[in-house]
Structures are given as structure tokens and as C-alpha cells.
Design an enzyme around this catalytic site. Structure first.
Site, PDB file in Angstrom:
ATOM      1  N   LYS A 184       5.163  -2.129   2.354  1.00 39.95           N
ATOM      2  CA  LYS A 184       4.769  -3.499   2.038  1.00 39.95           C
ATOM      3  C   LYS A 184       4.423  -4.283   3.292  1.00 39.95           C
ATOM      4  O   LYS A 184       4.900  -3.971   4.393  1.00 39.95           O
ATOM      5  CB  LYS A 184       5.917  -4.203   1.314  1.00 39.95           C
ATOM      6  N   PHE A 194       1.812   3.075   2.299  1.00 39.51           N
ATOM      7  CA  PHE A 194       2.731   3.161   3.424  1.00 39.51           C
ATOM      8  C   PHE A 194       3.958   2.273   3.205  1.00 39.51           C
ATOM      9  O   PHE A 194       5.048   2.598   3.642  1.00 39.51           O
ATOM     10  CB  PHE A 194       1.961   2.719   4.673  1.00 39.51           C
ATOM     11  N   GLY A 205       0.844  -1.189   0.000  1.00 43.72           N
ATOM     12  CA  GLY A 205       0.000   0.000   0.000  1.00 43.72           C
ATOM     13  C   GLY A 205       0.872   1.228   0.000  1.00 43.72           C
ATOM     14  O   GLY A 205       2.098   1.128  -0.129  1.00 43.72           O
ATOM     15  N   ASP A 249     -12.760   3.474   6.465  1.00 46.67           N
ATOM     16  CA  ASP A 249     -12.454   2.689   5.272  1.00 46.67           C
ATOM     17  C   ASP A 249     -12.959   1.256   5.458  1.00 46.67           C
ATOM     18  O   ASP A 249     -12.223   0.295   5.304  1.00 46.67           O
ATOM     19  CB  ASP A 249     -10.946   2.724   5.014  1.00 46.67           C
TER      20      ASP A 249
END
Ligand code: NAG
Ligand code: NAG
Ligand code: NAG
Ligand code: NAG
Ligand code: NAG
Ligand code: NAG
Ligand code: NAG
Ligand code: NAG
Length: 876
Positions: free
Chosen positions: A555, A553, A551, A666
Site C-alpha cells: 500500500k 507490492f 498495488g 509501464d
């Protein structure tokens, strides 16, 4: 009918109904028990605590995992627990304590550990005496030494164990109680300050009313003691004299009887006697197989060589007891040695006092080979030398017949003291009542009797009151600000010795610049600190093959720690100041949040400017992969409901449980992860209202969750927890219909699942779009309830949407309807009981129970996102 009142009334009804369902589920379990029992307990709760799956014992009983039945844990009381299941191989080396049956060993393989006061609540369908059986074994745990934990176990009115501790890890501990309960019953585990509590298994099972009568004979003076039914009892000894171990399988009430060998104080003078078990008769109006099975009455100890010479001694059994308590002593006799009537006449002594003089069994039962039992109460003042001594010997003044004496079975049962305790002198309220012991016994009897009556009368009122109060004080009672679990942070040495401590102090410097860093850190339980080298080894130097997700940020890797635990490791990209903020916030957030249905943080590493978070590994990956778009076996409807309930619990906890209310922002099927047992856990909940606003990230989050996004949030740019409720509604439809929430390839009106599903529902054509794999298995009632919940979640305006708590109720209800439906399907299962309950619920679900909606207008506005969608951990 005023809308408000109806609403509350119906939620109250809903509560009762769901309880009834539980009872039903458990009574069927009783009916299928292994042995042929004349008595089928109305309440039969068998719980294997902390176990990921149910445990089937050799004796035919099945203990449900408390994961399956989380409703036992009374979430209304806002007591949460953390679960650590430790699969552990107890080899069969634990033979020194014979009391628990060897068949119960599987129950000791897992335990539930309580970090703070926690409670199991049971709805009792039939008031009366219930067996309460507790199983303890201090399993090895990586962080908590269970042999040194100290805790108290109570019910609502009685203390069962005070400052209890299992110091010896070579034997298992088994405790058995008989408690007269009314409507609702709780078992409360209270860790001593700074300690923990644990339990391996729990039974709460109805006992027949006839088992313990209200009265018993007293030994000195010889009178009748009444009022026994109000006391709590603990079984101290249960001996099958002259016989073998009797396991729960061979006992109608699942009791264990142990041989008397170790307690026979004069084995040289005794000799076993046997009869064919089938030859034992039970008299009308006397002993029954529930009092003791024929295996008890068909064995006895008699006097050695009584034929040859006149024995001049007593058969003696001596059992150590806590001398500050009074005891109920039950003696079982059955004349299996005489050839004729009035041949066997003997005296019975308890602690040297004459209990029965010239006992002639044949004249009492008018037959030989016939079961007989007698109860005595011995006052604490008559217990000398810390033991109870039972003696039987020939009556010297009667010369007829043979000089012999027998005893077939013996039960020694502790009676609660004036403090309402079976262990020590502290009452349930923690007050010391030692001085009152003895003299105020009668007063206490009255007090408890009154208490039970009052409870019975006030039960409904209390429940009603609770529910009326709920919307106002729910928030307050859910304040978990002090609920920082020291789960993994108890004693890790690296905290103080680590080279990187200066780096870490700057990390959290804004908050704790002055205070002693390492101590406050470990106290807060921020998780375990990992060395970078440790994680390098665990991931084989961050091998690309170990990547299971990625993502914005960084892995996510799967890794194996030194001790063999699998974890998911989220490694942040270097260098970004923003990343550091997020990292810091996520650690602080996550460490505050611990819940069975939230993916939990195990620890972190910030050495060498790394930003690495270590989470529990979720073996089954995201929920979405189990619904569509992968080759996984589709989940059943029940599994889907359970997963949705789990996720709803997690979100409910985020909204109401944490100190300030947290909005996930989310919610989607890729952020609901499943562990190896398909328990749902919400992940990526790093969004907090403390988090600084980062414009770039809001848009990332919006993009990632397209299709789930609350339209009101879109319009007003103001976030409330109702936005999560909306997204969760989309998830519910996604789970039902098994299609992506946005599918651009479809005709225009079908692109968005939320709109399409609502449209179909309005037209009454929802059936058409249900996942064909499950469509035929769903109970219509369950579907109706479920869709009702999903539909409410998707309401246009946040104020019209229910809170997560109400969604949870509806889903649980849908699950119960589904369970009742599947249990109903085979026609031979239709017992009378079942039909009655089923009817009631059907009526109620159709007419009397509109779904509950509590309007909750506390708006929490949240500035920003913390994490872009990342850590969407893929399946293996
Ligand atoms: C169980 O007991 C009942 C009567 O108590 C008897 O009729 C039945 O045959 C027994 N069943 C078995 C399997 O022993
Ligand atoms: C438990 O231990 C025994 C002996 O130590 C071993 O034979 C057995 O295979 C083990 N069982 C499991 C499930 O590990
Ligand atoms: C656990 O605690 C007990 C009692 O305090 C102690 O004897 C024992 O050595 C401890 N075990 C471990 C593994 O630390
Ligand atoms: C019992 O505890 C001791 C240390 O206290 C430990 O060495 C031993 O392995 C433990 N045994 C089991 C079966 O857990
Ligand atoms: C349980 O207690 C109630 C009230 O004290 C009493 O009426 C009832 O008989 C008791 N039941 C048993 C089985 O002892
Ligand atoms: C216990 O019951 C089983 C059948 O249920 C029987 O085979 C076994 O012999 C019994 N055990 C004893 C000690 O009688
Ligand atoms: C049996 O025990 C009772 C009570 O302890 C005692 O009074 C009696 O004398 C004993 N009988 C014999 C034969 O020792
Ligand atoms: C109690 O123990 C003492 C010493 O062990 C003994 O002399 C005495 O007889 C015992 N009393 C009873 C009632 O057993």
C-alpha cells in the site's frame, strides 16, 4: 536534397527558432515593465531560481520561475540539476547590506542548489553589454548547510566569483556585472569538490550600448584608455551622493543607487544640496537618463558654509576595493548650486592624484542644472591602502566665484584582470594566471577581442557540428554513471548507529559483503534511512485513512514527517523473497536516478523486516485524474503540453541519461504524477535490465498497461526503449482526446484509443475527437506538431519511431507555437518585432522543418519487470 543532410539542417533551424521564441516572450515582458523607460532591453531574462512560481516585485518586474523556463538550463550540455525550493520567510531584518533593493527580497525566498557543475544558457538576440545580476542568500536547508558551501561562478569567458561563499546568513548578497556578449551566453556554477553551489535569482538583461563607451581617461599619466568594451565589469559601488536610495523602479535600467553616508570621509564639512528632479536637463550628445536618472543629478553634496568662509579642505569619499584590480570610476556632476555661469570651479582628485583641474561645469554643458559625467580608469598600481578615494575641492589658483565643490553621483566598477577574472587569478580553465597580471594586459585585450570574433564566426558551425554529432555521441555524453546525488545522504547519523545495520548489510550483501558498509552506503547517496517508529508516527501507525494507493507490492500512504514535509510511503507486503529483490533493486535504481521529472526517493526503512520506500509526495496525483473521470478542473492545452514535456524529459532521461539506459515499460497516465505546481514526474520506473526475470510479473505488467502496449513488443517479446515511445504516443492521444485508452463500451473500431485516433487522423477528422473542453483554444499549428509527434510514436515498428529526445523537441515546439498563438490573439500586442519573428516561424514550421527523427537502433533488452503497477498514487 539528401535526406540525412536535410534532417540535420532542419534540426539546427529548429534550435534557432525555439530560441527566437524565447526572446520574444521576454521582450514583451520588458515592454510592460513598471517604469517609463525610453530603453527597452532586447534581451530580458529575469529568473527566480528554484521558485515554484513567478515572483512579481514591487518595482514592476516579474521574475519567471526557472521551472517554467527549463530551456534556460542547457540540457544539450547534459548538465542536470536537482531542485530544492525552500519557501522561507526572510523577515525584513537584513538591512546591513543596502545594495540590493528591498523590493528584491522575494527573490531570496527560494534557491536552486547545484550538486555538480551546472549551466544556464541564454540566447542573446542583440550582442553588446548585458547586465548580469546574481542574488545569493544561504537559505536554511535540512541537509545542506548553505553557509558553508564554496563554489565558482563563470561565464563562457570570465570568472565572476572564485571560491565564493556566503558565510553570513543575516544579509543577502547581490552581485552586478556588465558583460559584452555575442550570440550565446552561459552562466556556469561550479561547486568546489565535495561542496554545492546555489543561486537565488539571475538577471541577464541588455544594457544600452551607449552606457559604457570604449574609452576613458586615465589618471596618471593623464591619457586616454581604450578597449574597454572587451572587458568584463563588476559594479562595486553606485552612490547617489547627497540623496536617497534609488530603487530599480525609479531607474530606467533597474539599477539600485545607495546613499553615500557610510563612505563620506569628512561629513562634518559637507552639506546636501537638492533641486527639483524635473529641473534637470540632459544635454544633446551627453548624459542621458540611462546614464543616471534625474534623481541622481538632482541631489549632491556641497561644501558646508562655503558662503560664509573660504573652505580649505576637500570633500572626500573613501571606498574599500580589491587593490589587485583596475577600476573604472564614473563621476556624475550637475551644477545645482550656482546662480550664474562660471561661478563653480573646482578640482577633482582620485587617490590623491589630480583627475580634473579647474572643472567648470557650466562651460562644459553651457547651462546650469545640466547632467554631466566623466569616466576614469585607475590602474591597480595606483590603488594604495586597498581603497579608492575621490576628492573634490576648490581650485586654489582660481579666485573668481565662490569656493565650493560638488559631487552628485559616483560609480566604482571593477575591470577584469589578465586572467579574465573579476575575483582572483584563476582563468575560466582553472589555470592560475596571477604572475601575468598587469604587464600582459594589452595582450589579453587582443586575445579576448580575437576570442569574441572567433566565437561569433564559429557559432553556427559549432551548433551545426553538435547536431551532426548528436546521434553518435549523445549516448556517451549522457553517461551519468558518476551522477549519484548525495542529495539526502550527506550526514545522517542513523547510518552507523542503527541497530539494524546487520540486516541491511545482508540486504546489500551480494554487492558489498566485504567493504565497509555504512561509508559506501552513504557515499552512494541511497537516501535517508528512516526508523520504523518514525514512519509509524508519520502515518499514525499506517492508518487506513492515510492510504492513497495500492498495488501488488503493498500500500501507499501519505505521511507527514517530523519536519513537516509530506511524503508518500510505499510499504511492501512482508515475507516474500521476491519482494525483497524488488525492494533492493528499486532502492539501487532510484538512488541512481535523480531528475526533476522523475519522482524521487527520499529514503527507506528496512527495520523489523519491513520494506518501506519513502518518496516525495505528489500533491496533485496522477495525470489521468486531471484529464477525465474525476471532478478535477480540466487542464488547459498549455498545461497539458507542459505536463507532456515534463514526462517526456523524464523518459528521455531514463532512456539516455542513466548509466545503461532504462526502459520504463509501464508508461501511462496513472504513472505520470503531478506535484503541487502541476510539474509532471514519472513514477514506477523500477524496471531495469539487471532485474531478474520473474514470469508472473511480466503478465501483471502486461495486464495493467493494456491499451498502451507496444504491438511489436507483443510480437517479438523483445523490449526496447521504443516500447516506451509507443506507450507515450498513446498517452499523448489520451491527453488530447480525454478518454480511456480502452473503452469496451464503445463501438468496436473505437475501443482502442490508439487505433481510433490514428484512423481519425488518417481521415483528417481528428478534430472531432479532441477533448471539447480545449478544442477551441488549441492553435492549429500547435495541434499539427503535437499530432505529428504522437503519430510517429505509434509507428508499427520500433525503428520507425522517434527517440524520446525528438518527441521532446516536437512537444516543445508545439508549446512555443501555442504560446505564440495565444500571445497573438489580442490584436494590440502585435508589435513589429513580433510579426517578423512569427512569420519566420510560420514559414519554417510549414515548409522547412519536417520533424526530426533520429533513428536510434541501439536495442536494449530488458529481462523483466521489477514492480507490478503499484503506487498509482491517488490524489488527496
Ligand atoms: C513615457 O515617456 C514618453 C516619452 O519619453 C512620454 O511621451 C509618455 O507620456 C511617458 N509615459 C508616462 C506614463 O509617463
Ligand atoms: C514572516 O515573518 C513575519 C515576522 O516574523 C510575519 O509577520 C509574517 O507573517 C511572516 N510571513 C510569512 C509569509 O510567513
Ligand atoms: C553552517 O556552517 C557554518 C560555517 O561552517 C557554521 O558556522 C554554522 O554553524 C553551520 N550551521 C549549521 C546550522 O550547521
Ligand atoms: C543562521 O545560522 C545560525 C547557525 O549557523 C542559525 O542558528 C540561525 O537560525 C540562522 N538564521 C537564519 C535566519 O537562518
Ligand atoms: C562588444 O565587443 C565587440 C567585439 O569586441 C565590440 O565590437 C563591440 O563594440 C562591443 N560592444 C560594446 C557595447 O561594448
Ligand atoms: C519613484 O517613482 C514613483 C513613480 O514611479 C514615484 O511615485 C516616487 O516618488 C519615486 N521615488 C522617488 C524617490 O522619487
Ligand atoms: C585636496 O586633496 C588633494 C589630493 O589629496 C591635495 O593635494 C590638496 O592639497 C587637498 N586640498 C586641500 C585644500 O586640502
Ligand atoms: C595609507 O595608510 C597609512 C596608514 O594608515 C597612511 O599613513 C597613509 O597616508 C595612507 N596613504 C594614502 C595614500 O591614503
Amino acid at each position: 536534397m539528401g535526406g540525412d543532410t536535410t534532417l540535420r539542417y532542419s534540426s539546427f533551424l529548429l534550435l534557432l527558432i525555439s530560441c527566437l521564441f524565447f526572446i520574444f516572450a521576454d521582450s514583451t515582458a520588458a515592454a510592460t515593465k513598471g517604469h517609463n523607460s525610453s530603453y527597452s532591453p532586447p534581451d530580458n531574462y529575469l529568473i527566480d531560481c528554484g521558485s515554484p512560481q513567478q515572483a512579481k516585485l514591487d518595482d514592476g518586474r516579474t521574475f519567471k520561475s526557472d521551472h517554467d523556463s527549463s530551456s534556460y538550463l542547457d540540457t544539450n550540455e547534459d548538465i542536470q540539476t536537482s531542485v530544492e525550493s525552500i519557501p522561507f520567510n526572510i523577515s525584513s531584518s537584513h538591512s546591513s547590506n543596502a545594495s540590493p533593493s528591498p523590493s528584491a527580497l522575494p527573490l531570496y525566498l527560494s534557491a536552486r542548489i547545484f550538486h555538480e557543475e551546472s549551466k544556464y544558457s541564454f540566447f542573446v538576440s542583440q550582442p553588446g553589454r548585458h547586465w548580469v545580476r546574481l542574488y545569493f542568500y544561504p537559505l536554511p536547508h535540512p541537509y545542506i548547510n548553505l553557509t558553508s558551501v564554496v563554489f565558482t561562478v563563470q561565464t563562457d569567458k570570465f570568472v565572476l566569483l572564485q571560491d565564493f561563499n556566503v558565510r553570513d546568513n543575516t544579509t543577502v548578497v547581490f552581485k552586478e556585472y556588465l558583460i559584452n556578449v555575442t550570440d550565446r551566453f552561459s552562466i556556469i556554477f561550479k561547486p568546489k569538490k565535495g561542496s554545492y553551489a546555489f543561486v537565488n535569482a539571475i538577471e541577464v538583461v541588455s544594457a544600452p550600448d551607449s552606457l559604457i563607451s570604449d574609452s576613458a581617461a586615465t589618471v596618471s599619466p593623464s591619457k586616454t584608455f581604450t578597449g574597454l568594451s572587451t572587458y568584463a565589469l563588476e559594479v562595486s559601488y553606485r552612490l547617489n551622493i547627497g540623496g536617497q536610495n534609488i530603487t530599480p523602479k525609479n531607474d530606467t535600467l533597474s539599477r539600485t543607487w545607495v546613499p553615500d553616508g557610510p563612505f563620506n570621509a569628512f561629513p562634518q564639512g559637507s552639506e546636501p544640496a537638492f533641486a527639483e528632479p524635473r529641473s534637470i536637463n540632459y544635454p544633446k550628445g551627453g548624459a542621458t537618463p540611462d546614464i543616471a536618472p534625474n534623481l541622481v543629478y538632482s541631489t549632491a553634496v556641497k561644501m558646508k558654509e562655503s558662503q560664509v568662509m573660504e573652505p580649505n579642505f576637500n570633500l572626500t569619499w573613501k571606498m574599500n576595493v580589491d587593490a589587485s584590480f583596475s577600476y573604472l570610476i564614473r563621476l556624475h556632476f550637475c551644477d545645482i548650486v550656482s546662480k550664474s555661469f562660471n561661478d563653480l570651479i573646482f578640482n577633482v582628485y582620485i587617490n590623491g592624484l589630480m583627475a580634473v583641474s579647474c572643472l567648470d561645469l557650466s562651460s562644459l554643458t553651457n547651462a546650469l542644472f545640466t547632467a554631466y559625467y566623466k569616466d576614469f580608469v585607475i590602474d591597480a598600481s595606483d590603488i594604495t591602502n586597498g581603497s579608492i578615494m575621490i576628492q573634490v575641492g576648490p581650485a586654489s589658483n582660481v579666485k573668481s566665484g565662490s569656493s565650493n565643490a560638488i559631487l552628485n553621483g559616483l560609480e566604482i566598477i571593477k575591470i577584469n584582470n589578465a586572467a579574465g577574472s573579476l575575483d582572483g587569478f584563476f582563468a575560466v580553465d582553472g589555470l592560475y594566471k596571477g604572475s601575468a597580471f598587469g604587464s600582459t594586459k594589452l595582450k589579453i585585450v587582443a586575445g579576448i577581442g580575437l576570442g569574441m570574433g572567433v566565437t561569433a564566426m564559429l557559432f553556427l558551425a559549432i551548433v551545426l557540428f553538435r547536431w551532426q554529432k548528436r546521434p553518435q555521441d549523445w549516448q556517451k555524453r549522457n553517461s551519468f554513471s558518476s551522477w549519484l546525488l548525495p542529495l539526502h545522504g550527506s550526514s545522517h547519523t542513523t547510518y552507523s548507529s542503527s541497530k539494524s545495520s546487520s540486516r541491511r548489510s545482508s540486504f546489500f550483501g551480494s554487492r558489498k559483503s566485504k567493504s565497509g558498509y555504512s561509508s559506501s552506503f552513504s557515499n552512494q547517496g541511497l537516501g535517508r534511512f528512516f526508523k520504523f517508529s518514525e514512519l509509524q508516527i508519520a502515518t499514525q501507525n499506517f492508518d487506513e485513512k492515510a492510504v492513497i494507493g495500492a498495488g501488488g507490492f503493498g500500500k501507499v500512504y501519505v505521511a507527514m514527517l517530523e519536519d513537516g514535509t509530506k511524503v508518500a510511503i510505499k510499504r511492501g507486503n512482508h515475507g516474500s523473497e521476491q519482494g525483497i529483490n524488488e525492494f533492493q533493486t528499486e532502492i539501487q535504481m532510484l538512488s541512481k536516478l535523480r531528475h526533476r521529472h522523475l519522482v524521487s526517493l527520499i529514503g527507506f526503512c528496512d527495520e523489523q523486516s519491513e520494506m518501506i520506500l519513502v518518496y516525495e509526495y505528489m500533491a496533485n496525483g496522477p495525470l489521468r485524474d486531471h484529464i477525465y473521470g474525476s471532478n478535477q478542473t480540466p487542464l488547459s492545452w498549455k498545461q497539458r503540453l507542459e505536463i507532456c514535456i515534463g514526462a517526456a524529459r523524464g523518459l528521455h532521461y531514463l532512456h539516455t541519461g542513466a548509466a545503461h539506459g532504462i526502459i520504463h515499460r509501464d508508461v501511462k497516465t496513472t504513472n505520470i504524477l503531478l506535484d503541487e505546481n502541476l510539474v509532471a514526474k514519472v513514477s514506477d520506473f523500477g524496471l531495469s535490465k539487471d532485474a531478474p526475470l520473474e514470469q508472473g510479473h511480466v503478465s501483471t505488467a502486461v495486464k495493467g498497461s493494456f491499451g498502451y502496449l507496444d504491438p511489436e513488443y507483443f510480437r517479438r517479446q523483445q523490449l526496447t526503449e521504443k516500447s516506451d515511445v509507443y506507450s507515450f504516443g498513446v498517452v499523448l492521444f489520451e491527453v488530447l482526446c480525454a478518454r480511456p485508452v480502452i473503452n469496451p463500451k464503445l463501438p468496436r473500431e473505437q475501443v482502442s484509443l490508439a487505433e481510433w485516433a490514428m484512423q481519425c487522423h488518417r481521415k483528417g477528422k481528428l478534430e472531432k475527437i479532441i477533448d471539447p473542453y480545449i478544442a477551441d483554444t488549441i492553435s492549429p499549428e500547435s495541434l499539427k506538431k503535437y499530432v505529428e509527434a504522437a503519430e510517429k510514436c505509434l509507428a508499427e515498428y520500433g525503428v520507425d519511431r522517434p527517440g524520446m529526445g525528438d518527441v521532446l523537441w516536437n512537444l516543445e515546439f508545439a508549446l512555443q507555437l501555442q504560446e505564440a498563438y495565444t500571445q497573438l490573439s489580442p490584436p494590440e500586442d502585435k508589435s513589429i518585432d513580433f510579426i517578423v519573428i512569427e512569420k519566420q516561424s510560420e514559414n519554417n514550421s510549414r515548409e522547412n522543418i519536417p520533424s526530426v527523427s533520429v533513428s536510434d537502433d541501439s536495442e536494449v533488452t530488458v529481462g523483466s519487470t521489477l514492480f507490478p503497477p503499484l503506487g498509482n498514487v491517488q490524489g488527496r
